[in-house]
Design an enzyme around this catalytic site. Structure first.
Site, PDB file in Angstrom:
ATOM      1  N   CYS A 150     100.344  31.735  36.116  1.00  0.00           N
ATOM      2  CA  CYS A 150     100.949  30.683  36.930  1.00  0.00           C
ATOM      3  C   CYS A 150     100.234  29.367  36.600  1.00  0.00           C
ATOM      4  CB  CYS A 150     100.853  30.920  38.428  1.00  0.00           C
ATOM      5  SG  CYS A 150     101.705  32.396  38.981  1.00  0.00           S
ATOM      6  N   ARG A 198     101.921  29.657  30.942  1.00  0.00           N
ATOM      7  CA  ARG A 198     101.242  30.510  31.919  1.00  0.00           C
ATOM      8  C   ARG A 198     102.216  31.316  32.769  1.00  0.00           C
ATOM      9  NH1 ARG A 198      95.854  28.366  32.690  1.00  0.00           N
ATOM     10  NH2 ARG A 198      95.736  29.497  34.634  1.00  0.00           N
ATOM     11  N   GLU A 215      98.518  45.194  15.321  1.00  0.00           N
ATOM     12  CA  GLU A 215      98.728  43.781  15.643  1.00  0.00           C
ATOM     13  C   GLU A 215     100.130  43.325  15.212  1.00  0.00           C
ATOM     14  OE1 GLU A 215      97.671  41.621  17.452  1.00  0.00           O
ATOM     15  OE2 GLU A 215      98.338  39.737  16.614  1.00  0.00           O
ATOM     16  N   LYS A 248     103.254  42.005  17.646  1.00  0.00           N
ATOM     17  CA  LYS A 248     103.982  40.745  17.447  1.00  0.00           C
ATOM     18  C   LYS A 248     105.484  40.995  17.513  1.00  0.00           C
ATOM     19  CE  LYS A 248     101.440  38.600  18.069  1.00  0.00           C
ATOM     20  NZ  LYS A 248     100.005  38.713  18.197  1.00  0.00           N
ATOM     21  N   GLU A 268     106.643  42.038  21.148  1.00  0.00           N
ATOM     22  CA  GLU A 268     106.657  41.050  22.229  1.00  0.00           C
ATOM     23  C   GLU A 268     107.649  39.917  22.011  1.00  0.00           C
ATOM     24  OE1 GLU A 268     102.965  38.912  23.019  1.00  0.00           O
ATOM     25  OE2 GLU A 268     102.447  38.968  20.911  1.00  0.00           O
ATOM     26  N   HIS A 300     100.849  64.778  12.876  1.00  0.00           N
ATOM     27  CA  HIS A 300     100.441  65.522  14.068  1.00  0.00           C
ATOM     28  C   HIS A 300     101.421  65.326  15.220  1.00  0.00           C
ATOM     29  CE1 HIS A 300      96.733  66.666  12.125  1.00  0.00           C
ATOM     30  NE2 HIS A 300      96.545  65.403  11.768  1.00  0.00           N
ATOM     31  N   LYS A 343     100.963  33.393  28.634  1.00  0.00           N
ATOM     32  CA  LYS A 343      99.910  33.225  27.629  1.00  0.00           C
ATOM     33  C   LYS A 343      98.545  33.586  28.181  1.00  0.00           C
ATOM     34  CE  LYS A 343      98.425  31.643  23.641  1.00  0.00           C
ATOM     35  NZ  LYS A 343      98.689  32.547  22.495  1.00  0.00           N
TER      36      LYS A 343
HETATM   37  O1  M6R Z   1      93.518  35.034  25.828  1.00  0.00           O
HETATM   38  P1  M6R Z   1      93.249  36.431  25.355  1.00  0.00           P
HETATM   39  O2  M6R Z   1      92.946  36.498  23.911  1.00  0.00           O
HETATM   40  O3  M6R Z   1      92.184  37.115  26.177  1.00  0.00           O
HETATM   41  O4  M6R Z   1      94.595  37.207  25.630  1.00  0.00           O
HETATM   42  C1  M6R Z   1      94.687  38.579  25.436  1.00  0.00           C
HETATM   43  C2  M6R Z   1      96.119  39.046  25.395  1.00  0.00           C
HETATM   44  O5  M6R Z   1      96.754  38.762  26.609  1.00  0.00           O
HETATM   45  C3  M6R Z   1      96.908  38.395  24.258  1.00  0.00           C
HETATM   46  O6  M6R Z   1      96.300  38.603  23.034  1.00  0.00           O
HETATM   47  C4  M6R Z   1      98.340  38.976  24.217  1.00  0.00           C
HETATM   48  O7  M6R Z   1      98.317  40.305  23.866  1.00  0.00           O
HETATM   49  C5  M6R Z   1      99.221  38.151  23.256  1.00  0.00           C
HETATM   50  N1  M6R Z   1     100.486  37.876  23.867  1.00  0.00           N
HETATM   51  C6  M6R Z   1      99.494  38.854  21.977  1.00  0.00           C
HETATM   52  O8  M6R Z   1     100.245  38.080  21.103  1.00  0.00           O
END
Ligand code: M6R
Length: 612
Positions: A2, A27, A485, A489, A492, A508, A607
């Site tokens: 937020c 946010r 990773e 990407k 999400e 497995h 974010k």
């Molecule tokens: O700010 P942070 O690096 O601690 O955030 C961690 C995760 O919330 C962040 O990496 C999230 O997984 C991203 N959306 C991935 O792209």
């Protein structure tokens, strides 16, 4: 999560707060709202959806009512308690609609306080924990605004920040922070309050931060700060080192694409003056650990969430292999519930782009209480994690606005590679090997450029694969976190079911899912396990699975198994995740583009994840 933005001053508060919450949309963007004081009355406008929806509603209302406001509080929401709706949108008020509260974080004892107030006849309108704050302040208000806020705060538990405006006190905003930071921007005869100073840095570069249990009464000309017992405290203002230009999309259609293309520079920034070519070692300026401290380390625990966790996994492979120190890497949200054992000479590393991730913050506090020394790897200076740790290494990647983390990840990996070099050189790595390692680090920015130059080819591959709903992303050793990773990407931002897996584990169980409608992206740039993953790919091919392989230049034997190939520049295994990740980021971006999803603000995400 937020975002809060408030303004008090001579200018049009409505326009300013709208612009402010737009910048804070990273946010959360489930709903937004404002409350403004106009002609002695509080007026609320709240809308489900993004700030643009609110903006349209306000423009409509403004033209009808000719509203003028010099004090306003605004909010953009990531829903926690109660679904996204106009009613659950902030600001929330008391029963007489005299005060308006905007809040980020969570009130953990909201149910208990709600019951207490309900017993006293207060009827709640929303399902949110925030309304508990506004109703509580309204209930406690007997003419002294500050006292009512302070007494209310004393009853609330959790980690949060808030701002309140009251109709009877139109020239002040009271704000408070409890384990969640809040910045007050000091202008000339005007003040700004925001969850992140980036939202007001185009107006002022002078800011005060509120930290744990601090309260401030803000007027257009003054900030009076108090501790939780209302004793006045002195707060020093800081000069913000944020560059407004860095946070602008420029020629790019999305922040994500801009941030992907910034990586040759951000990698360079992460490396800058952090190595000595002469001695073939790293210089960890900023990490206040002496060589003696570093030599004593017997165990490392790495913490992170999401992308930062994946960087941590890579760090674990590198540090254990090269420095021969036992390393555990843990998902922050799980770690603290394991009742962690901290042996002597444990170094903990907390990785977080934002520096605000509540799970990582809570986990590192647990470790700190048990005596571990903590090193932070963060992008945001002054963030909660950066303040909590013993010392920090900053990414220097500039603001990352796209919800999908891209440039922060590669910078995190670079910092971990430098830490590996430093610790390895102090133990068993020779000077010559150190020098070669540095040569490979130095080549990375131009190798990343080579990948970026092939963006069109990656886009053509993405177009070919964009219609699939299910994927496996496979890798072994350093390519395993790389695959995780890349899968994150795609998941999400394109809303595709991409499952990252260690390639050797397929047989497995998960290989049961392989068929012609479930393609595999195979990350093959780890030299130690190259032949092994080749066999795993054969097993997939034998079952009709389509394969897109990401392979180091020269590995031509891949042609007999892969349907499509992307060649990445060759480097040492420790640094091979960088270019392969670049491919993964661009592939996800172009698949999302093809599928028409909201790339910078994917659904349900935010974010900065400041709730546990
Ligand atoms: O700010 P942070 O690096 O601690 O955030 C961690 C995760 O919330 C962040 O990496 C999230 O997984 C991203 N959306 C991935 O792209």
């Amino acid at each position: 999560m937020c975002g809060i933005f408030c303004y008090i001053g001579p200018r049009n508060a409505v326009r300013l707060v709208l612009e402010g919450i737009q910048k804070l949309e990273y946010r959360g963007y489930d709903s937004s709202g404002i409350a403004l004081v106009s002609e002695g009355k509080l007026i609320f406008v709240k809308k489900m959806g993004k700030v643009a929806v609110l903006q349209a509603a306000i423009e409509n209302q403004l033209s009808q009512q000719h509203l003028v406001a010099h004090t306003a509080v605004a909010h953009t929401r990531w829903a926690t308690h109660g679904k996204p709706s106009d009613t659950n949108a902030h600001p929330h008020s008391d029963r007489k609609e005299l005060c308006a509260v905007v809040h980020n974080g969570i009130i953990e004892n909201h149910e208990a306080v709600r019951h207490l107030l309900e017993k006293r006849g207060i009827i709640f309108r929303s399902e949110t924990d925030t309304e508990v704050i506004s109703q509580l302040i309204g209930y406690l208000y007997k003419g002294n605004f500050l006292k009512a806020v302070q007494r209310g705060l004393a009853l609330l538990q959790g980690a949060f920040a808030l701002a309140v405006v009251h109709q009877n006190h139109p020239h002040e905003v009271i704000c408070a922070a409890k384990e969640s930071p809040l910045a007050i921007g000091i202008g000339e005869g005007e003040m700004f309050i925001a969850s992140d100073p980036y939202a007001f840095v185009n107006h002022t570069k002078r800011a005060i931060y509120l930290h744990s249990s601090e309260i401030a009464v803000v007027t257009k000309n003054s900030v009076r700060a108090f501790n939780s017992r209302l004793l006045p405290i002195q707060k020093e203002s800081e000069d913000l080192k944020l560059d407004v230009q860095e946070a602008i999309k420029g020629k790019y259609p999305h922040y994500m694409l801009k941030e992907i293309f910034e990586q040759p520079q951000t990698i360079q920034n992460a490396l800058l003056s952090r190595y000595s070519e002469e001695y073939g070692t790293a210089i960890l300026e900023g990490a206040h650990f002496s060589d003696e401290d570093l030599l004593k380390i017997q165990r490392i625990i790495i913490l992170g969430c999401g992308t930062s966790y994946h960087a941590g996994m890579l760090g674990a492979y590198m540090l254990q292999e090269k420095a021969r120190i036992p390393v555990e890497v843990e998902i922050s949200s799980e770690f603290r519930y394991k009742n962690p054992i901290v042996v002597e000479n444990t170094l903990a590393i907390a990785i977080s782009q934002s520096g605000e991730t509540a799970d990582t913050l809570a986990a590192l506090k647990e470790l700190k209480a048990k005596g571990a020394k903590i090193l932070g790897i963060c992008n945001v200076q002054g963030s909660s994690i950066a303040r909590e740790v013993d010392s920090s290494l900053f990414l220097r990647a500039g603001p990352e606005i796209g919800v999908a983390s891209t440039k922060a990840f590669t910078s995190q990996v670079i910092i971990l590679a430098l830490l590996t070099l430093k610790l390895a050189r102090m133990r068993l790595m020779g000077q010559n090997e150190g020098k070669q390692y540095i040569e490979c680090l130095k080549r990375l920015p131009s190798q990343v450029k080579e990948v970026l130059e092939q963006a069109d080819y990656i886009q053509s591959l993405a177009k070919k694969y964009a219609h699939y709903e299910d994927f496996f992303f496979l890798g072994r050793r350093l390519m395993y976190p790389t695959a995780l990773e890349a899968a994150l990407k795609l998941t999400e931002i394109a809303y595709v079911n991409a499952k990252g897996y260690p390639a050797g584990e397929m047989k497995h169980g998960p290989i049961a899912l392989i068929n012609e409608s479930c393609p595999t992206l195979a990350f093959c740039a780890d030299a130690v396990t190259y032949q092994k993953i080749l066999s795993n790919m054969m097993e997939i091919k034998a079952r009709g699975g389509k394969i897109l392989a990401v392979v180091p230049e020269g590995a031509t034997d891949i042609k007999k198994v892969a349907d499509d190939i992307f060649w990445v520049p060759k480097t040492i295994d420790e640094l091979s995740p960088i270019c392969s990740t670049l491919f993964g980021q661009l592939f996800a971006y172009y698949v999302a583009l093809e599928r028409g999803t909201e790339i910078d603000q994917p659904r349900n995400l935010a974010k900065s994840v400041t709730v546990e």
